[in-house]
Design an enzyme around this catalytic site. Structure first.
Site, short mmCIF file in Angstrom:
data_model
loop_
_atom_site.label_atom_id
_atom_site.label_comp_id
_atom_site.label_asym_id
_atom_site.label_seq_id
_atom_site.Cartn_x
_atom_site.Cartn_y
_atom_site.Cartn_z
N ASP A 59 46.21 39.95 42.97
CA ASP A 59 45.39 41.16 42.89
C ASP A 59 44.15 41.01 43.76
OD1 ASP A 59 46.63 43.04 41.24
OD2 ASP A 59 45.84 42.14 39.40
N SER A 70 44.83 36.58 40.09
CA SER A 70 43.70 37.27 40.71
C SER A 70 43.39 36.63 42.05
CB SER A 70 42.46 37.16 39.82
OG SER A 70 41.97 35.83 39.88
N ASP A 71 42.73 37.36 42.92
CA ASP A 71 42.11 36.69 44.05
C ASP A 71 40.97 35.85 43.49
OD1 ASP A 71 41.29 35.80 46.53
OD2 ASP A 71 41.38 37.76 47.49
N TRP A 72 40.45 34.96 44.31
CA TRP A 72 39.46 33.99 43.83
C TRP A 72 38.15 34.72 43.47
CZ3 TRP A 72 43.93 32.34 44.29
CH2 TRP A 72 44.29 31.01 44.16
N TYR A 74 40.25 42.08 45.52
CA TYR A 74 38.87 42.17 45.01
C TYR A 74 38.46 43.60 44.67
CZ TYR A 74 37.93 37.44 46.71
OH TYR A 74 37.93 36.09 46.89
#
Ligand code: BGC
Length: 931
Positions: free
Chosen positions: A226, A259-261, A228
């Site tokens: 996903d 998730s993205d970081w 940001y």
């Protein structure tokens, strides 16, 4: 075969109007690469493990650890899982092969090569013991400004899908989970945590979702990341509509949604919104936040189970608990991968201009070649950010040409222009208009908004703070991250005077970098000339201004907040005409031919930022000045997309788009420049003449005072938009020159297949890339003038002809209509060409009935029912019996088929499920085949 199948199509192909009526059989289902089944055996094992984990442990599993890992439970036989970036190579834990960047790979129009690239990346991942590869990146190219275009697959969802599917299959063939990213609407890197991509449903379905859809349905991608940003008002990590409804329910994604970081913003929102794994750590998905929410009934325990189930299922499907993921037999210095990296560079590089056949250069006649420009050395294999893999070695253009020519010719070289660091230091200031000291007065504040009294004051000679952040030097597993963090917010103000030696036009630039929140603004004589205090548009900003030969007051303000990477800012003012090193001009004048390597680098085109349409400061001037010295000048561009070429394009003989060609780029470029390799890349994105021409120009940034980026151009993105708007681009989508010529003939088309002949009419062997576009002659909705629906890459010897057959299916004609893929009856043009703008063959297909394309999920994957494939009237009656032709059952275990899209099913009047007959052997093997 479907009983009572009607004759739904009439075909008219080419100029000879042939009306053919025929029955569509189930063989017309174009079968997807079967995802691995939800095997009952694996599901049983998953449930058995699940029953042994406490709720606390389950919650722990939802948050990453060690920056890149997923927690393991050795006592339950679940190993620690390791991720690595992606997508251009395996970034973490030391060097690895650096492949051609995403847009370069897409410009090969070679899904088979994408698969070979993926396979080698998979091997590199195994050599490092990685379970998840964080790629491919597949966000659609809307505008050249997006700092991450170089990682992605261009502007066309069909081309991008074919490349992504190949890549994913390759990675996963090595027992490594690919992670398709960034889902979705992340089409710029401007203010990426906060912007809200407002995209209407049809545009999402037709443009921004198909690559993800193909990744799930065709390539059975094991993980999705996903992004940001928000899409339609909700951050993706909590966007239930995108995650639960579309990705998981409609498409049937069974893998891990991570998730993205640091892209998670709410615990309950993410838990219920479909996120399975928060990376890099459980800031929100943790015991403290989730246990009370579960207790309070805000999050169901089954929702947590479902997430853990997905993680464990993926582990078991890939067999990770049973083997050491690190395969020590695979050499880290991977020579097989090097070969593929070279092939990818060769096929992706695009020849844009070749006036008077300046190329290929003659090996016998070229005695001296001058190699000039900032991108000639060192190599620029990849752009900046998390994609920035460090190679064991890479070949720059200068080295590639020198190796290639060996003693056969003299290779002279010069950088040609100052670096931005030198340009900042070459910019002198004085503290007062007259009689001041050298430099600028500096005030430093302990806060981010220059408020209150300054904490310290002093004098700086220049505006140059810190150094560019070099992510490639970081080994994420071993670094102490705290040393790279800016711990406290601060701000600075420099005040001084710039005194030009003579009146003229001046290039003013500001360079930044890193990932800490920061901003700057600059006043010249009291006038705000850059206002990037709140948000940064460009990693290197530039402006050209006329200045008189008097003192001009400069006020420069900068702030940095807490975050990853130390503060970095530089500013310089260079008079026009002041950039170029005269030695470079001298070399150009003396050489037989000149190659100028310009473009971007990881410091000027990178994740976390956008970039300008203009080439970095000084480069236009360099090209103009060098081209004036030698008419045999060829420009080689390093960029993730289009740049402004207007000031020099007509002054140079040739132009090559090298993209970020990976570690072997210099070798491939030398081979192409001298004709050992015939260029065959075709643009995966339209190159506009002016940025203003781009269909997204007026709505690329958020609407004033909001975070809403409204995708007003709708489906008219890229060539769909230029053609719709009647704007002629500089180089169209799909364009690419060759050293030979191709002729197309004998088009025959029906709704299943387009076939034609392609002949090499020149004197060199070469690859043709025929592109097949479909255009609806009439439609009840506005549709793009044409859309890519098929392509091929054909290697042809001189005078050789080959027949090319390109399959079509229902989606080739469909548009998203409210809730279904709808095909309207009528005439469709079939256009075959060398680019979207150079159509060589035209045919017609006439569809005599409207229909809806329905996806059917089977126990192993998807079948697509196009048109009346299944039954009369587009409706599938419950219990309809369909005999499965043998060749399909070999690929597909058909059991109980259910419409995947409830909405589509409704539109197609599908009621209930369809029981399909199964062949005997499947009956025995597969219990759910309950006949
Ligand atoms: C990027 C991702 C990447 C992740 C891990 C993020 O900043 O957006 O693409 O995979 O970092 O490095």
């Amino acid at each position: 075969m479907v009983e009572n199948t009607p004759n739904p199509f009439r075909i008219n192909s080419g100029n000879n109007r042939v009306y053919t009526t025929f029955a569509i059989e189930l063989t017309s289902l174009s079968l997807a690469q079967a995802p691995s089944p939800l095997s009952p055996e694996i599901e049983q094992k998953v449930n058995a493990i699940l029953s042994k984990i406490t709720l606390e442990q389950k919650v722990d599993m939802l948050g990453g650890i060690n920056t890149l890992d997923v927690r393991g439970y050795p006592e339950l036989g679940l190993p620690l899982l390791r991720t690595a970036d992606g997508p251009i190579g395996v970034r973490n834990d030391g060097p690895a092969t650096v492949m051609a960047g995403g847009i370069s790979l897409a410009s090969t129009w070679d899904p088979g090569l994408a698969e070979r690239v993926g396979t080698q990346i998979g091997r590199d991942a195994r050599a490092k013991g990685k379970h998840f590869l964080l790629g491919p990146g597949v966000n659609i190219y809307r505008s050249p400004l997006n700092g991450r275009n170089f990682e992605y697959l261009g502007e066309d969802p069909f081309l991008g899908s074919r490349i992504a599917v190949g890549y994913i299959k390759g990675v996963q063939s090595q027992g490594v989970a690919a992670t398709v990213k960034h889902y979705m609407g992340n089409n710029s890197d401007y203010d990426r945590h906060n912007t809200d991509s407002v995209i209407d449903e049809r545009t999402m379905r037709e443009i921004y979702l198909p690559i993800f859809e193909a990744a799930v349905k065709e390539a059975h991608v094991a993980a999705v990341m996903d992004s940001y940003n928000l899409t339609n008002g909700e951050h993706l990590t909590q966007n239930s509509r995108m995650n639960n409804e579309i990705l998981k329910k409609e498409w049937g994604f069974q893998g891990v949604l991570m998730s993205d970081w640091d892209a998670t913003y709410d615990a309950v929102g993410a838990a219920n919104g479909g996120l399975d794994l928060e990376m890099p750590s459980g800031k929100f998905l943790n015991r403290e936040k989730l246990l009370p929410a579960i207790k309070a009934g805000q999050v169901a325990e089954e929702t947590i189970n479902e997430k853990v189930r997905r993680i464990i299922r993926t582990e078991l499907e890939f067999g990770w608990p049973e083997r050491n993921q690190q395969d020590l037999s695979i050499p880290r210095f991977n020579l097989e991968a090097r070969k593929i990296a070279l092939q990818a560079a060769r096929e992706g590089i695009v020849l844009l201009k070749n006036d008077g056949n300046v190329l290929p250069f003659s090996k016998s006649k070229t005695k001296t070649i001058a190699v000039i420009g900032p991108d000639a050395y060192p190599a620029v294999p990849v752009g900046g950010g998390s994609a920035q893999v460090v190679p064991f070695s890479s070949v720059s253009l200068l080295e590639g040409l020198s190796n290639y020519l060996a003693a056969g010719a003299k290779v002279t070289s010069a950088r040609g222009i100052m670096t931005l660091g030198v340009a900042a230091i070459a910019t002198n200031f004085q503290t007062e208009p007259t009689n001041g000291d050298r430099g600028l007065k500096l005030e430093t504040f302990d806060n981010e908004d220059l408020s209150g009294p300054s904490a310290s004051t002093g004098t700086n000679q220049h505006v140059s703070l810190g150094l560019p952040f070099d992510i490639s030097s970081i080994d994420l597993d071993e670094i102490d991250f705290s040393s790279l963090r800016t711990q406290h917010g601060s701000s600075k103000r420099w005040t001084g005077y710039y005194v030009p030696k003579a009146a003229g036009t001046f290039n003013i630039f500001v360079q930044q970098g890193g990932f800490s929140p920061s901003g700057f603004r600059m006043y010249l004589d009291g006038k705000l000339i850059f206002d990037n205090w709140e948000n940064q548009k460009f990693v290197v900003a530039q402006a050209n201004l006329p200045l008189s030969a008097e003192p001009h007051k400069v006020v420069f303000e900068h702030h940095t907040g807490e975050g990853f990477s130390p503060p970095f800012i530089r500013m310089g003012i260079i008079p026009e005409g002041g950039w170029v090193d005269s030695a470079a001009e001298e070399l150009a004048a003396k050489a037989d031919v000149v190659v100028i390597a310009v473009g971007f680098t990881p410091q000027s085109e990178t994740e976390g930022w956008d970039r300008t349409f203009e080439l970095p400061p000084g480069q236009n001037e360099l090209i103009q000045r060098i081209a004036a010295k030698n008419k045999n000048t060829v420009v080689v561009l390093t960029s993730g997309g289009g740049v402004d070429m207007t000031s020099w394009l007509d002054k140079v003989g040739g132009v090559i788009e090298a993209w970020y060609p990976g570690q072997e780029g210099g070798t491939a470029l030398a081979e192409i420049l001298f004709g050992d390799v015939n260029p065959s890349g075709h643009l995966a994105a339209t190159f506009e003449r002016h940025w203003e021409d781009n269909p997204t120009h007026d709505n690329y940034y958020p609407e004033k005072g909001t975070n809403r980026v409204v995708y007003k151009e709708g489906v008219f993105v890229g060539y769909r938009g230029y053609e719709h708007n009647g704007t002629k681009p500089l180089f169209p989508f799909g364009y690419g020159l060759s050293y030979t010529t191709f002729k197309y003939s004998n088009l025959v088309a029906d709704e299943h297949e387009v076939s034609f002949d392609v002949t090499n009419t020149g004197t060199r062997a070469g690859d043709a890339v025929p592109e097949v576009y479909i255009s609806a002659e009439q439609s009840s909705v506005p549709r793009p003038p044409k859309e890519l629906k098929g392509f091929a890459r054909v290697t042809l010897q001189p005078r050789e002809t080959q027949k090319v057959k390109i399959p079509l299916n229902g989606r080739s004609f469909a548009y998203w209509s409210g809730n279904a893929w709808k095909v309207e009856k009528g005439d469709y043009d079939v256009l075959v060409g060398n680019s979207s703008d150079q159509i060589e063959l035209r045919g017609k297909i006439n569809l005599i009935r409207d229909f809806v394309v329905v996806y059917m999920r089977t126990s192993t994957g998807y079948a697509r029912a196009d048109g009346g494939s299944f039954v009369q009237g587009g409706a599938v009656e419950p219990g309809t019996r369909i005999r499965i032709p043998q060749r399909i059952t070999q690929d597909l275990i058909l059991t109980r088929v259910q419409p995947v899209y409830p909405a589509e099913a409704k539109a197609a009047k599908v009621q209930g499920s369809v029981v399909l007959s199964c062949r005997e052997r499947w009956k025995r093997k597969v219990p759910p085949c309950n006949e």
